[in-house]
Enzyme design. Structure first.
Site, PDB file in Angstrom:
ATOM      1  N   ASP A  14       0.984  -1.161   0.155  1.00 10.59           N
ATOM      2  CA  ASP A  14      -0.171  -0.045   0.098  1.00 10.59           C
ATOM      3  C   ASP A  14       0.841   1.275  -0.009  1.00 10.59           C
ATOM      4  OD1 ASP A  14      -2.357   1.669   0.421  1.00 10.59           O
ATOM      5  OD2 ASP A  14      -1.811   1.840   2.230  1.00 10.59           O
ATOM      6  N   SER A  15       0.238   2.577  -0.094  1.00  9.86           N
ATOM      7  CA  SER A  15       1.187   3.550  -0.163  1.00  9.86           C
ATOM      8  C   SER A  15       1.600   3.920   1.672  1.00  9.86           C
ATOM      9  CB  SER A  15       0.477   4.959  -0.586  1.00  9.86           C
ATOM     10  OG  SER A  15      -1.059   4.817   0.141  1.00  9.86           O
ATOM     11  N   CYS A  77      -4.204  -1.515  -2.010  1.00  9.88           N
ATOM     12  CA  CYS A  77      -4.356   0.044  -2.049  1.00  9.88           C
ATOM     13  C   CYS A  77      -5.292   0.119  -3.300  1.00  9.88           C
ATOM     14  CB  CYS A  77      -3.000   0.567  -2.547  1.00  9.88           C
ATOM     15  SG  CYS A  77      -3.275   2.300  -2.954  1.00  9.88           S
ATOM     16  N   GLU A 156      -3.458   8.131   8.919  1.00  7.22           N
ATOM     17  CA  GLU A 156      -2.040   8.158   9.054  1.00  7.22           C
ATOM     18  C   GLU A 156      -1.635   8.733  10.377  1.00  7.22           C
ATOM     19  OE1 GLU A 156       0.983   6.730   7.003  1.00  7.22           O
ATOM     20  OE2 GLU A 156      -0.668   6.038   5.489  1.00  7.22           O
ATOM     21  N   CYS A 188     -11.108   2.700  -0.137  1.00  6.93           N
ATOM     22  CA  CYS A 188      -9.375   2.999   0.084  1.00  6.93           C
ATOM     23  C   CYS A 188      -9.158   2.301   1.511  1.00  6.93           C
ATOM     24  CB  CYS A 188      -9.531   4.668   0.648  1.00  6.93           C
ATOM     25  SG  CYS A 188      -7.849   5.315   1.176  1.00  6.93           S
ATOM     26  N   HIS A 190      -7.302   2.856   3.832  1.00  6.84           N
ATOM     27  CA  HIS A 190      -7.165   3.703   4.992  1.00  6.84           C
ATOM     28  C   HIS A 190      -8.357   3.780   5.709  1.00  6.84           C
ATOM     29  CE1 HIS A 190      -3.200   4.857   3.163  1.00  6.84           C
ATOM     30  NE2 HIS A 190      -2.856   5.674   4.638  1.00  6.84           N
TER      31      HIS A 190
HETATM   32  N1  DGL Z   1      -4.652   3.065   0.913  1.00  3.85           N
HETATM   33  C1  DGL Z   1      -4.885   3.492  -0.583  1.00  3.85           C
HETATM   34  C2  DGL Z   1      -6.227   3.333  -1.247  1.00  3.85           C
HETATM   35  O1  DGL Z   1      -6.816   2.291  -0.861  1.00  3.85           O
HETATM   36  C3  DGL Z   1      -4.283   5.051  -0.880  1.00  3.85           C
HETATM   37  C4  DGL Z   1      -4.243   6.205   0.070  1.00  3.85           C
HETATM   38  C5  DGL Z   1      -3.495   7.112  -0.628  1.00  3.85           C
HETATM   39  O2  DGL Z   1      -2.157   6.979  -0.878  1.00  3.85           O
HETATM   40  O3  DGL Z   1      -4.023   8.113  -1.339  1.00  3.85           O
HETATM   41  O4  DGL Z   1      -6.764   4.031  -2.151  1.00  3.85           O
END
Ligand code: DGL
Length: 279
Positions: A14-15, A77, A156, A188, A190
């Site tokens: 993931d990012s 991600c 985060e 997402c 996150h």
């Molecule tokens: N967790 C990521 C997603 O599912 C991306 C969050 C990001 O880096 O903008 O899209």
């Protein structure tokens, strides 16, 4: 190359910390599997970057995981799944599981009124990843999408229950509340970190769909179908790599996963970029 070895780990990237929501699900479904996780914390967020950049970063992340002999890659991600899944599948010879199709299928199995909301990053929403997938699977479904980019830094930061998070969620979700959706895709990885706030603000009559949960079942099917499920009976090892160790990463990750990190190492961006070509 030894990617057919069933004792090899599953690779997940993931990012940033969002993919940990997927690690948690996969570890609970498949506790004996080892996992190598890569979080590109030096370059987060991906969601506001161009498609070309996200594809380039995703290929580097996947090649890094390949250097750890992973047997399958989970793109934990949604942004990378939305724009880079074809490039990843074209290049890699191992199975690549994304978030979009499993999340869309689970939402369609859940909705009763065929009105589905999707929240995600700018990239996921602007690329219409979920609405295209949902409508391809069921052309009667109505889809309402909203980009919620500020949820990523809030997750985060670990602001899972903060007043500011409620206020921002209120602002983002108010237009979806009027659409009479009964299902909301957390598009997402996150966002499940903020699910308490999101659920309270959108209302208890809306079912939240976590694409990580949906993808975990698919991972198990792939491993079983290809004879890649580990025969080990103990608890799998979890190794974590990040491109920048933020002071809070370890704390947030351990709190969120409910277990200490077996191993955490920083990977230099220059090293990451050096993973070029198909291993
Ligand atoms: N967790 C990521 C997603 O599912 C991306 C969050 C990001 O880096 O903008 O899209």
């Amino acid at each position: 190359m030894n990617f057919f070895n069933r004792s090899n780990p599953i690779g997940i990237f993931d990012s940033g910390i969002g993919g940990l929501t997927v690690v948690k699900k996969i570890a609970s479904y498949l506790p004996s599997e080892s996992i190598v996780y890569f979080g590109d914390t030096a370059r987060v967020p991906y969601g506001s970057k161009s498609n070309d950049t996200v594809i380039e970063y995703s290929l580097q992340d996947a090649r890094f995981l390949l250097s750890k002999n992973v047997k399958l890659i989970v793109v934990a991600c949604n942004t990378a799944s939305s724009v880079a899944i074809d490039a990843l599948r074209n290049e890699l010879e191992i199975p690549v599981i994304g978030m979009i199709e499993p999340g869309a299928k689970m939402a369609l199995e859940t909705t009763k009124n065929e009105r589905i909301g999707v929240i995600g990053t700018y990239a996921t929403i602007n690329n219409k990843a979920y609405s295209n997938q949902l409508q391809q699977l069921n052309n009667k479904v109505e889809v309402f999408e909203k980009a919620c980019p500020l949820f990523v830094p809030l997750a985060e930061e670990g602001w899972t229950d903060h007043k500011a998070t409620y206020e921002i969620a209120e602002e983002y979700l108010k237009e979806l509340r009027d659409k009479k959706i009964d299902t909301l895709i957390l598009g997402c990885t996150h966002y499940p970190i903020l699910s308490k706030v999101i659920q309270e603000v959108i209302g208890n009559d809306v079912t939240l769909i976590d694409s990580g949960t949906a993808a975990s079942g698919i991972v198990e099917n792939h491993l079983e179908g290809r004879n890649l499920k580990t025969h080990y009976n103990g608890l799998g090892r979890h190794d974590f790599y990040v491109s920048d160790i933020q002071t809070k990463f370890k704390d947030i990750a351990e709190r969120f996963l409910g277990r200490p990190l077996d191993y955490l190492q920083k990977i230099d961006l220059e090293e990451l970029k050096s993973h070029s070509g198909s291993n």
